[in-house]
Design a protein around this motif. Structure first.
Motif: not given
Length: 180
Positions: A100-103, A76-89
Motif C-alpha cells: 500500500l505504501l510502496g515499500l 516513504k515510498q521505496n524505503d525497504v522493509v526487511g523480514y527474517v521470518a517464516e510464514d506466520s499470520e
C-alpha cells in the motif's frame, strides 16, 4: 448513510460515489484492500502453524493500522522493509501494508547466519526489520554491525525488551475509518 439519487433527465440511479480501483493512481496494495473490503466476513487466511483464522476485515484493519504506523514512523515510498521470518499470520497484513505504501520487502530466511544477514541488509538498508522471536538476538546483533540504524520488531511472539508487531495494531479504529 448515503441516500441514492435519481437523474430524471438521463434516467440513472446513482449510489455513493467511489473512486474507481481501476485508475493509474491505484497501487497493488490499494487494489488488494479494495477486493478484501468487498468480502469482509470471508475467511481470508488460516495459519497452519497456530490455527489462527483471519477474516478479510481483520486483515484489512491490521494492514491499514500497520500502514498508518509505518507512515507515521517516517517510512516513504521505496524505503525497504526487511523480514527474517517464516510464514506466520502477521506476515500478510504487514506485506499488504508495505504494498500500500510502496515499500519494497527484502525477505531473508531465518536459517541464514548473522554474516549473511549483515551482507544482505548492508545492500538493501531496510528502515525496519520484522523477525521471528527465535532469531531476534541474531538479527539485533547483525543490525548492530550495520552502519545504519533501523527498528526491529518481532512478528508472532513478544520478547522482553524488544518491539512487537502487535504494538502497531494498538489504538482505536480511527485510521481505518479515515482510509475507508
Amino acid at each position: 448513510m448515503y441516500t441514492p439519487t435519481y437523474d430524471a433527465v438521463n434516467k440513472i440511479w446513482s449510489g455513493e460515489p467511489r473512486t474507481s480501483i481501476y485508475n493509474e493512481n491505484a497501487n497493488l496494495g490499494y487494489l488488494i484492500l479494495s477486493v478484501i473490503r468487498s468480502t469482509p466476513d470471508r475467511i481470508f487466511q488460516v495459519c497452519d502453524d497456530t490455527g489462527a483464522v483471519m477474516t478479510s476485515m481483520e486483515l484489512y484493519k491490521r494492514a491499514v493500522k500497520i500502514a498508518k504506523y509505518l507512515s507515521n514512523a517516517g517510512l516513504k515510498q521505496n524505503d525497504v522493509v526487511g523480514y527474517v521470518a517464516e510464514d506466520s499470520e502477521n506476515v500478510t497484513p504487514v506485506s499488504v501494508a508495505c504494498l500500500l505504501l510502496g515499500l519494497p520487502i527484502n525477505l531473508l530466511a531465518p536459517v541464514m547466519n548473522e554474516d549473511d544477514i549483515v551482507y544482505m541488509f548492508a545492500k538493501t538498508k531496510p528502515k525496519i526489520i520484522f523477525c521471528d522471536a527465535a532469531v531476534i538476538e541474531k538479527v539485533k546483533s547483525a543490525v548492530d554491525k550495520l552502519e545504519f540504524k533501523c527498528e526491529v520488531f518481532t512478528f508472532m511472539e513478544r520478547v522482553e525488551g524488544h518491539q512487537f508487531v502487535d504494538e502497531m495494531f494498538a489504538g482505536d479504529d480511527k485510521a481505518i475509518n479515515e482510509f475507508m
